[in-house]
Scaffold this active site. Structure first.
Site, mmCIF file in Angstrom:
data_model
loop_
_atom_site.group_PDB
_atom_site.id
_atom_site.type_symbol
_atom_site.label_atom_id
_atom_site.label_comp_id
_atom_site.label_asym_id
_atom_site.label_seq_id
_atom_site.Cartn_x
_atom_site.Cartn_y
_atom_site.Cartn_z
ATOM 1 N N CYS A 108 0.843 -1.200 0.000
ATOM 2 C CA CYS A 108 0.000 0.000 0.000
ATOM 3 C C CYS A 108 0.880 1.252 0.000
ATOM 4 C CB CYS A 108 -0.889 -0.009 1.236
ATOM 5 S SG CYS A 108 -1.979 1.407 1.317
ATOM 6 N N CYS A 114 -0.841 5.734 7.011
ATOM 7 C CA CYS A 114 -2.125 5.246 7.519
ATOM 8 C C CYS A 114 -1.896 4.333 8.723
ATOM 9 C CB CYS A 114 -2.835 4.489 6.394
ATOM 10 S SG CYS A 114 -4.334 3.663 6.949
ATOM 11 N N CYS A 117 -2.569 -0.396 9.108
ATOM 12 C CA CYS A 117 -1.670 -1.567 9.035
ATOM 13 C C CYS A 117 -0.350 -1.253 9.737
ATOM 14 C CB CYS A 117 -1.363 -1.912 7.584
ATOM 15 S SG CYS A 117 -2.752 -2.611 6.695
ATOM 16 N N CYS A 200 -8.182 0.415 -0.149
ATOM 17 C CA CYS A 200 -7.507 -0.270 0.960
ATOM 18 C C CYS A 200 -7.172 -1.694 0.527
ATOM 19 C CB CYS A 200 -8.431 -0.294 2.184
ATOM 20 S SG CYS A 200 -7.727 -1.228 3.545
ATOM 21 N N GLN A 276 -17.579 -11.897 12.361
ATOM 22 C CA GLN A 276 -16.133 -11.942 12.083
ATOM 23 C C GLN A 276 -15.847 -11.401 10.685
ATOM 24 O OE1 GLN A 276 -14.037 -12.882 14.444
ATOM 25 N NE2 GLN A 276 -15.273 -14.091 15.858
ATOM 26 N N TYR A 310 -21.203 -15.115 25.036
ATOM 27 C CA TYR A 310 -20.869 -14.035 24.125
ATOM 28 C C TYR A 310 -21.008 -14.575 22.694
ATOM 29 C CZ TYR A 310 -18.369 -12.507 28.373
ATOM 30 O OH TYR A 310 -18.011 -12.178 29.652
ATOM 31 N N GLU A 331 -26.152 -14.140 24.782
ATOM 32 C CA GLU A 331 -25.721 -12.933 24.075
ATOM 33 C C GLU A 331 -26.527 -11.745 24.577
ATOM 34 O OE1 GLU A 331 -23.509 -11.801 21.582
ATOM 35 O OE2 GLU A 331 -24.627 -9.929 21.756
ATOM 36 N N ASP A 385 -16.126 -16.013 24.035
ATOM 37 C CA ASP A 385 -15.529 -15.131 23.024
ATOM 38 C C ASP A 385 -15.932 -13.690 23.351
ATOM 39 O OD1 ASP A 385 -14.460 -13.992 20.773
ATOM 40 O OD2 ASP A 385 -15.851 -14.921 19.362
ATOM 41 N N CYS A 412 -9.898 -11.633 21.232
ATOM 42 C CA CYS A 412 -9.285 -10.702 20.274
ATOM 43 C C CYS A 412 -8.300 -9.791 21.003
ATOM 44 C CB CYS A 412 -10.354 -9.886 19.546
ATOM 45 S SG CYS A 412 -11.452 -9.027 20.676
#
Ligand SMILES: C[S@@+](CC[C@H](N)C(=O)[O-])C[C@H]1O[C@@H](n2cnc3c(N)ncnc32)[C@H](O)[C@@H]1O
Length: 483
Positions: A108, A114, A117, A200, A276, A310, A331, A385, A412
């Site tokens: 990129c 930016c 990344c 992108c 996801q 979750y 949830e 999760d 995550c």
């Protein structure tokens, strides 16, 4: 956008670091603004900063930490200081003097500017090895595991670019002198300024094809907003766009229902709710979680009951249901629970039930369910999760009382997962497997899955809070670690 215009965008974004004089209030100790230094990169933190030590001016032998982005451990680089803190300084990379064999040309043109990344300048293999090391370090530093704790090689696919199915570019409140113009993209690496991102390369092609039209709509909207503001009607605002590639095409309305297939299952969700974002690696991740769930427990049989906490729109519950007697998903978001119910019905997952509620109150949600065994049950497995902040204390307390035989913890944010690991280890669990997944190649982000095995399944643990000291709740700011 022409290359010259792209350069302009980079220069804009580097304003704070490349301007001839320092920003207002610049603290010039220990280094004056734009001091040029040569440094060796010792390590790269898990937020993508390379770290090196330089000698302090006039203080022979005394060294100072300098952090710089877009470098690789082992490299020798030239940098320019742009910010001093109490114990370290930030610098911008100006030249790579001795390059790592893992260095490649970023794909990129906006990579230097930016903030989306962090690792395009590294081979995919090097990125994954770095991320594996970061998982290991965070588990050592925050959960007290041995520094060489076994962490599997990162699971990923070869889809290093063109994989993201969701993009959320931002734009600022329009300035009057810009009419409808002004950047639409992501935060700069160096400041809160937005870098204009007309294309992108980590996003799916369908998203990049839609981007010009969506950006043009913002330009029109901003032009109207500036006009309205001139007439004192209302104040123009900034905002965030949504582009989601789905079976219905690229969806930009967060309230629209859309669907996506994962293996043989179709999942409906509302475009603005959680799903996801990497359709290439997702089936592999789900397969891995299912494999963990199917492994025999200490009694020789696989788990019969699953709690998916979750659960979102039921991803793990539905993908894993076929080998289980009963699955219950919990949830907090109403529209996701509704979608999960629809997904279970349409995918024939008739043994799945979804409960609207807070994971913090799982016992209430489960009590009296005739399809579940008496609790605690030695045949129960749990998938968790949670969002980035990790598990809530009261959730963990209930979980340990429930005493499931196996817990597959998908995270995550390895830092909050490491914090929660202390409690698992203090409540009769041991670690069976640690599997990082490269959901977002080119970025610092990593998904990590820890499988915990209960040494006394079905025996409630009252040892909570655990005897090991629990670190205070972590924020994103705690995440960077020197590796
Ligand atoms: C990281 S997502 C995972 C969703 C799902 N497992 C998947 O992979 O599609 C976290 C989910 O937890 C939900 N959530 C957040 N806080 C919660 C809570 N206290 N109790 C139950 N669910 C919660 C969010 O709405 C979101 O759907």
């Amino acid at each position: 956008m022409s290359h010259a215009a792209t350069r302009e965008a980079i220069d804009d974004a580097k304003w704070a670091v490349l301007a001839p004089t320092g920003p207002p209030g610049f603290k010039d100790q220990p280094f004056a603004y734009h001091t040029e230094l040569t440094m060796d990169i010792q390590t790269v933190t898990n937020d993508g900063h390379g770290i090196g030590r330089v000698e302090l001016p006039g203080q022979h032998g005394k060294t100072w930490v300098v952090m710089v982005r877009d470098v690789i451990a082992g490299e020798r680089v030239r940098v320019k200081i742009y910010r001093n803190f109490q114990n370290y300084s930030f610098a911008v990379l100006t030249e790579v003097l001795e390059a790592s064999p893992n260095r490649i040309e970023p794909q990129c043109k906006l990579f230097g500017a930016c903030g989306g990344c962090q690792y395009q300048h590294m081979t995919l293999e090097a990125q994954r090895e770095l991320k594996r090391g970061h998982v290991q370090q965070v588990l050592h530093r925050l959960a007290g595991l041995p520094p060489d704790v076994q962490v599997n090689p990162v699971l990923g696919t070869g889809d290093a670019f063109g994989y993201r199915s969701k993009l959320t570019p931002h734009y600022d409140r329009p300035r009057r002198d810009q009419e409808g113009g002004g950047p639409i993209g992501f935060n700069s690496k160096f400041s809160r300024q937005i870098v204009d991102v007309p294309h992108c390369p980590i996003a799916l092609d369908a998203i990049n094809d839609q981007l010009p039209q969506t950006r043009q709509e913002v330009v029109e909207k901003r032009r109207r907003a500036v006009e309205a503001e001139r007439h004192g009607i209302r104040k123009a605002r900034g905002g965030t766009l949504l582009l989601r590639a789905t079976e219905q095409g690229v969806v930009t309305d967060p309230r629209q229902e859309c669907s996506e297939k994962v293996g043989r299952y179709r999942f409906w969700y509302t475009a603005g709710s959680f799903f996801q974002n990497n359709p290439f690696v997702l089936p592999r991740m789900v397969e891995y979680v299912n494999a963990r769930l199917r492994e025999p427990l200490s009694d020789g049989a696989p788990p019969r009951f699953l709690l998916d906490c979750y659960c979102g729109v039921g991803l793990f519950a539905i993908c894993g249901h076929a080998h289980l007697e009963t699955v219950v998903g919990v949830e907090v978001q109403g529209e996701s629970v509704e979608a999960a119910r629809r997904n279970a019905a349409e995918n024939g997952a008739n043994n799945c039930r979804f409960v609207l509620g807070n994971a913090q109150a799982i016992f209430g949600a489960l009590s009296g369910d005739p399809s579940l065994p008496a609790m605690p049950s030695p045949s129960m497995a749990v998938v968790i999760d949670p969002p980035r902040k990790g598990c809530d204390r009261s959730f963990l307390r209930q979980l340990f009382r429930l005493s499931p035989a196996r817990v597959v913890y998908v995270s995550c944010n390895p830092a909050t997962q490491a914090r929660d690991t202390i409690d698992f280890l203090g409540n009769g669990y041991r670690i069976d497997d640690i599997q990082p997944v490269d959901i977002f190649p080119q970025t610092k982000h990593i998904e990590n899955i820890i499988t915990f095995a209960n040494e006394r399944p079905g025996v409630p643990s009252e040892n909570f809070p655990s005897s090991s000291p629990h670190t205070p709740p972590l924020t994103d700011a705690d995440a960077p670690t020197a590796g």
